[in-house]
Design a protein around this motif. Structure first.
Motif, short mmCIF file in Angstrom:
data_model
loop_
_atom_site.label_atom_id
_atom_site.label_comp_id
_atom_site.label_asym_id
_atom_site.label_seq_id
_atom_site.Cartn_x
_atom_site.Cartn_y
_atom_site.Cartn_z
N VAL A 20 -58.64 8.58 -27.00
CA VAL A 20 -57.56 8.22 -26.07
C VAL A 20 -56.30 7.88 -26.86
N GLU A 21 -56.45 7.13 -27.93
CA GLU A 21 -55.31 6.75 -28.76
C GLU A 21 -54.60 7.98 -29.33
N LYS A 22 -55.37 8.93 -29.83
CA LYS A 22 -54.79 10.15 -30.41
C LYS A 22 -54.06 10.97 -29.34
N LYS A 23 -54.66 11.07 -28.17
CA LYS A 23 -54.04 11.83 -27.09
C LYS A 23 -52.73 11.17 -26.65
N ASN A 24 -52.73 9.84 -26.55
CA ASN A 24 -51.51 9.13 -26.18
C ASN A 24 -50.40 9.35 -27.20
N LYS A 25 -50.73 9.33 -28.47
CA LYS A 25 -49.73 9.56 -29.52
C LYS A 25 -49.19 10.99 -29.45
N ALA A 26 -50.08 11.95 -29.23
CA ALA A 26 -49.66 13.35 -29.14
C ALA A 26 -48.75 13.56 -27.93
N LEU A 27 -49.12 12.96 -26.80
CA LEU A 27 -48.29 13.08 -25.60
C LEU A 27 -46.91 12.44 -25.81
N ALA A 28 -46.90 11.28 -26.44
CA ALA A 28 -45.62 10.59 -26.69
C ALA A 28 -44.72 11.44 -27.57
N SER A 29 -45.30 12.09 -28.58
CA SER A 29 -44.46 12.90 -29.48
C SER A 29 -43.90 14.13 -28.78
N ILE A 30 -44.60 14.64 -27.79
CA ILE A 30 -44.12 15.82 -27.06
C ILE A 30 -43.15 15.42 -25.94
N LEU A 31 -43.47 14.38 -25.21
CA LEU A 31 -42.72 14.05 -24.00
C LEU A 31 -41.52 13.14 -24.21
N GLN A 60 -50.94 3.39 -15.52
CA GLN A 60 -51.03 2.28 -14.56
C GLN A 60 -52.42 2.21 -13.94
N ALA A 61 -52.99 3.36 -13.62
CA ALA A 61 -54.34 3.39 -13.02
C ALA A 61 -55.37 2.83 -14.00
N TYR A 62 -55.25 3.19 -15.27
CA TYR A 62 -56.20 2.67 -16.25
C TYR A 62 -55.98 1.18 -16.50
N ALA A 63 -54.74 0.77 -16.60
CA ALA A 63 -54.43 -0.65 -16.85
C ALA A 63 -54.93 -1.53 -15.71
N SER A 64 -54.88 -1.03 -14.48
CA SER A 64 -55.35 -1.81 -13.34
C SER A 64 -56.84 -1.58 -13.05
N LYS A 65 -57.51 -0.89 -13.96
CA LYS A 65 -58.95 -0.65 -13.89
C LYS A 65 -59.38 0.15 -12.66
N ARG A 66 -58.49 1.03 -12.19
CA ARG A 66 -58.86 1.90 -11.08
C ARG A 66 -59.60 3.14 -11.56
N ILE A 67 -59.51 3.44 -12.87
CA ILE A 67 -60.27 4.55 -13.45
C ILE A 67 -60.95 4.06 -14.73
N THR A 68 -62.01 4.74 -15.10
CA THR A 68 -62.76 4.38 -16.30
C THR A 68 -62.09 4.95 -17.54
N LEU A 69 -62.54 4.49 -18.69
CA LEU A 69 -62.02 5.01 -19.95
C LEU A 69 -62.32 6.50 -20.08
N ARG A 70 -63.50 6.91 -19.69
CA ARG A 70 -63.86 8.33 -19.76
C ARG A 70 -62.96 9.17 -18.86
N ALA A 71 -62.70 8.71 -17.65
CA ALA A 71 -61.80 9.44 -16.74
C ALA A 71 -60.39 9.47 -17.30
N TYR A 72 -59.95 8.36 -17.88
CA TYR A 72 -58.64 8.28 -18.50
C TYR A 72 -58.52 9.31 -19.61
N ASP A 73 -59.55 9.41 -20.45
CA ASP A 73 -59.58 10.38 -21.53
C ASP A 73 -59.51 11.81 -20.99
N ASP A 74 -60.27 12.09 -19.95
CA ASP A 74 -60.27 13.43 -19.35
C ASP A 74 -58.90 13.79 -18.79
N HIS A 75 -58.27 12.85 -18.09
CA HIS A 75 -56.94 13.11 -17.52
C HIS A 75 -55.90 13.28 -18.63
N LEU A 76 -56.02 12.49 -19.70
CA LEU A 76 -55.10 12.65 -20.82
C LEU A 76 -55.25 14.03 -21.45
N PHE A 77 -56.48 14.50 -21.55
CA PHE A 77 -56.73 15.84 -22.10
C PHE A 77 -56.00 16.90 -21.27
#
Length: 90
Positions: A20-31, A60-77
């Protein structure tokens, strides 16, 4: 063996968090300019702006615990795949 398998769950979670951390960094560098997220909300309508808005909602959905870490990772992918296509077109 049973103890080893029970303890491996923590290891899997660590790898998932790193992913998740790597995907967030990659997204930040692109967006984001310089990889730095802006402070205010994004209200633009370009393809890049739409991806930023999707990322913000996902965070926001992950921070408010509306989705799991696995779902967060899948959506980030999925977002990362779209962002990579956007980067190639630019």
């Amino acid at each position: 063996m049973k103890t080893f398998l029970e303890e491996s769950g923590d290891t899997q979670m660590i790898f998932l968090m790193k992913s998740v951390e790597k995907k967030n960094k990659a997204l930040a560098s692109i967006l984001y300019e310089g990889g730095i997220k802006p402070v205010g909300p994004n209200t633009g309508t370009s393809q890049k702006d739409i991806l930023i808005q999707q990322l913000q909602k996902l965070e926001q959905a992950y921070a408010s615990k509306r989705i799991t870490l696995r779902a967060y990772d899948d959506h980030l992918f999925n977002l990362l795949e779209k962002a990579n296509k956007l980067a190639v077109m630019a």
